[in-house]
Design an enzyme around this catalytic site. Sequence first.
Site, PDB file in Angstrom:
ATOM      1  N   TYR A  52      59.132  53.241 111.944  1.00 19.04           N
ATOM      2  CA  TYR A  52      58.613  54.618 112.064  1.00 19.04           C
ATOM      3  C   TYR A  52      59.723  55.681 112.062  1.00 19.04           C
ATOM      4  O   TYR A  52      60.886  55.349 112.129  1.00 19.04           O
ATOM      5  CB  TYR A  52      57.604  54.772 113.193  1.00 19.04           C
ATOM      6  CG  TYR A  52      57.960  54.506 114.632  1.00 19.04           C
ATOM      7  CD1 TYR A  52      59.244  54.432 115.098  1.00 19.04           C
ATOM      8  CD2 TYR A  52      56.913  54.360 115.564  1.00 19.04           C
ATOM      9  CE1 TYR A  52      59.497  54.219 116.443  1.00 19.04           C
ATOM     10  CE2 TYR A  52      57.170  54.148 116.905  1.00 19.04           C
ATOM     11  CZ  TYR A  52      58.465  54.083 117.339  1.00 19.04           C
ATOM     12  OH  TYR A  52      58.708  53.880 118.664  1.00 19.04           O
ATOM     13  N   GLU A  53      59.303  56.917 111.935  1.00 18.80           N
ATOM     14  CA  GLU A  53      60.234  58.054 111.710  1.00 18.80           C
ATOM     15  C   GLU A  53      61.087  57.842 110.461  1.00 18.80           C
ATOM     16  O   GLU A  53      62.247  58.241 110.413  1.00 18.80           O
ATOM     17  CB  GLU A  53      61.151  58.273 112.921  1.00 18.80           C
ATOM     18  CG  GLU A  53      60.464  58.457 114.236  1.00 18.80           C
ATOM     19  CD  GLU A  53      59.511  59.629 114.274  1.00 18.80           C
ATOM     20  OE1 GLU A  53      59.649  60.541 113.449  1.00 18.80           O
ATOM     21  OE2 GLU A  53      58.607  59.616 115.119  1.00 18.80           O
ATOM     22  N   GLY A  54      60.501  57.241 109.439  1.00 17.13           N
ATOM     23  CA  GLY A  54      61.266  56.933 108.225  1.00 17.13           C
ATOM     24  C   GLY A  54      61.807  55.524 108.325  1.00 17.13           C
ATOM     25  O   GLY A  54      62.624  55.240 109.198  1.00 17.13           O
TER      26      GLY A  54
END
Lengths: 596, 596
Positions: free
Chosen positions: B439-441
Amino acid sequence: MQVYDAPIRDMRFVLEELHNDDGFGDVEGYEDFDSDVSTAILEEAGKLCKEVLLPINWSGDQEGCKLENGTVSTPKGFQEAYKAFCEGGWAGLGVAEQWGGQNAPHALGKMVEEMTCSANLSFGLYPGLTGGAMVALEAHGSDELKEFYLPKMANGEWSGTMCLTEAHCGTDLGMLRTKAEPQDDGSYLVTGNKIFISAGDHDLTSNIIHLVLARLPDAPAGVKGISLFLVPKFLPNADGEPGEHNHAGPTAIEHKMGLKASATCQMSFDGSKGWLVGEPNKGLEAMFTMMNTERVAVGIQGLGVGEIAYQSAVYYAKDRLQGRSLSGVKNPDGPADPIIVHPDVRRMLMTMRAYNEGCRALSGWVSRALDASHSAREPEVRERATDFVALMTPVVKALFTDLGHESAQLAVQVYGGHGYIQESGVEQFARDARIAQIYEGTNGIQALDLVGRKLPHRMGRNLRSFFHPVSQFCEDHAADPAIGKLVGALQQSFGALQLSTGHIAQKGLKDPEEAAAAATDYLRLLGFVAMGYCFAKACKIAHAKLAEGTSEEAFYKAKLITAQFFFDRLLPVATAQFMAIRSGKASMMDLPEEAF
Amino acid sequence: MQVYDAPIRDMRFVLEELHNDDGFGDVEGYEDFDSDVSTAILEEAGKLCKEVLLPINWSGDQEGCKLENGTVSTPKGFQEAYKAFCEGGWAGLGVAEQWGGQNAPHALGKMVEEMTCSANLSFGLYPGLTGGAMVALEAHGSDELKEFYLPKMANGEWSGTMCLTEAHCGTDLGMLRTKAEPQDDGSYLVTGNKIFISAGDHDLTSNIIHLVLARLPDAPAGVKGISLFLVPKFLPNADGEPGEHNHAGPTAIEHKMGLKASATCQMSFDGSKGWLVGEPNKGLEAMFTMMNTERVAVGIQGLGVGEIAYQSAVYYAKDRLQGRSLSGVKNPDGPADPIIVHPDVRRMLMTMRAYNEGCRALSGWVSRALDASHSAREPEVRERATDFVALMTPVVKALFTDLGHESAQLAVQVYGGHGYIQESGVEQFARDARIAQIYEGTNGIQALDLVGRKLPHRMGRNLRSFFHPVSQFCEDHAADPAIGKLVGALQQSFGALQLSTGHIAQKGLKDPEEAAAAATDYLRLLGFVAMGYCFAKACKIAHAKLAEGTSEEAFYKAKLITAQFFFDRLLPVATAQFMAIRSGKASMMDLPEEAF
């Protein structure tokens, strides 16, 4: 999405093309299994796996096993699948005809095992354990026990287990406490508690045959006082049907990270009637017969999960639209390109692919050696094959399970956020595969087995069974215009392996902790060199096929690219391993215990 | 066993000793946070984590979150823990005093974040998301929005979320479909569906403030047509209390691999009233303010899990008796030695330890730069700090989460079979940590951000903020009798990094796929060099301390050994990464899509 089609073309490449020159081909007893028969078997097995085992893989994980009223029930569909498995004759595929089996060679049987492990690892454990138990029983049991039990295990009517671990001892079996009291009728009463018993109880068969490690009353302490007993769940009647309950049953099932459709039991033996298998106090050796078979089988589990993880990731990478290719739009009619266009997604897919093909190639070589170790016509070949299998057993177990787990984690990564959601099916692969790095001896124990036992054994003879062909191949092909460059890279890592071997032999002689400190890196290094050798051989074959012209150009070209990826991107880690090994034990061992 | 004591001594080493010469120390506004105050804060935070958050970590995983009647309930104990967290003032630790926060420096705040992530990652996400939302709101919101919302978020009364992902778009936000219709009163009605929304709904706060990406009616296609909106779960009344339900709520919670006590929601916005944050069509930039803060925070999550995994593994390795030491019996009164005597167990523990200390050291450096980027007295320092943070944000995110997950898996391995059982508590670490790589890229996206954006930015200025101090340090200390040898190894890997940078710059200019093919290996290489630099600096300090005499000899000696282990066993992988990078994109990209 859990996606699987048995990789039959690559399996046939390994079976029929890759290892023809390894000297292990001239075996007796497998004459029936020519290319046509083998291919038909692979295709049938692939069908069963895809149509029967795969559809209950994810649901089995979600549902898990249940213990109620002293018996374990498997998830929905498992009973029907097991019935189909047995009716197809798969339970006895590798078992001798004498016991009702089909006597298929390991070289073929391991391919089928890979498929079951891909399609449904939890399911595969039930017949897998039975297979291991049959091996131990066949090697060490009395004729009476064999004649009574093996036929019913070979047709899948009854299943088997191996009961080793107790709460306070896993690796260190010398501490085990389960007791066996001799009875006047030649049987024994076995009493004790075991944990982590795979397939310890379930509802797939009418009886379960436990092979249990226990101590006789007069047994010496430690591992030299352990004997092996056959303890059925139900005592068979004279007519061979299961009769009275033998007080051998589950007290709990473990709540595990994964492999939830495989019942892992805590077992209680409460004066359960059993029979000695093999000689008194030689139980560990008997169990190791089973364990060595199982160790290769566990390695194959890693490969199996790696393969379905790869296929499932490929499916998603072709399906999921996100972003545009850096080299220009590839899917102009869609809102984005499929993510397989992105280099970093390719990196993950190619890594998985190279691991799988490399492991399959190596597993094919080891399986041929397994067959040759029993059935080669020439005694020298049997001996060399035995050496090779001894060397490679810990490598197959540890390396394949590490790489299989890594592939499963890569599949999760390819799926991104969706991979973390249970419904995607791929996070199950990572959870399921994780146990294979632990059971049948942790991968750290495998590495110790390799450097502590297998390397020094008979002055390094095991190792020569591997070094000799690699060194010969490098010599023969260093100047080959087609594969010379790959062979150069292989030589370099092989050189690092040889130097590491010398380092361990020299330092380990004075200080066994030096050998142990190098063990895990050494195993990985050896395994990567072995895979590199297989890939270089594969390239030689592929180049020849492409030069002479083939209708399967795509297959052989893909093999060249995958091999190149392995040499470019994966084999370089051998250098790092070499540097780590060379650094010695000091920084690993110097920190005082209280400073941790 | 989940075992945790905040590693305060090492945190103080990083805060107070390691980076004093980095030029980021002269900042304004943090004068209150001297050594005594910082230590007191770390100790209080450590106590809260151990006594309040840790005891509900495993039970939270087992129980999970539930969605009933449109609202999510968190597991038992979470409400009480959240209350204690807010009462202690932890929700506003890093928030400006203007909004009721304590304005603690990042250098300190990130240490506290590490602790929360160790003790209870799921819990940490609730205040963590609020923190990120506050950063975005503070940077881009109108004064009215800020004055109304920030105080209630800073004291933890209300929480925040970031709503980006939709089912068909995660990485590629250009495809998002959620719409926002302007209303006469200056507000907007937001309509659309989001997935994977962390803390999307829960029972910890009386209101939840969603920051939602959506499109205005006249917005251009793609990422240039995305705006950011503040959408509360309940529309506040004039008195500031939550009033009418805003039709912004969960439709389902995701069934995840781990992080089960963190509610990950599918969200529906159905004409929900919202307010624009920042300028129209500039939502992605506003969201990236939040995302960059969050990316460092996610990196810290990896470190946090790595630390508790290490401590839990150490506990077991000292407690579990199995086998005897190869260098002679260590526990003669027991049936076996504790497994910490075995080199391969040491290898795993030292690996985890080195990862944690290396990541903590690097995180401390980046956090100081974060502070300096906002608050350094000298503009040149602010600029250099900004460059350094920009460069290191993807490295911290991807490297720390990869290593944290690896540490969690190593803890499972140290526990052996017991580690695979849920009751051990350690397999939870592996499942929880796994999401941080995604997550978050995803970590692949971080690597692309590094090579595609951060390297070329302003002719490599970001990179110079890192290369310059490393190169200077190597020059200054190559001949140092105490650390010269380590510095030599550092120089070697730094050389590989420099050559790799040149390779990417040169090849990537002509063909961006070449840069992308190198990205993941390059990020790892850069991160390992940065950790190596921190370890070499730590050794310099430790040698000086030991030479002048210290009452903490054990601490500094341990630092030397851990650093040596890093250089011996972990840094060598830099060589492999260099070779992989140098090989180029061909074997990664050559396989036709249909051949997969």
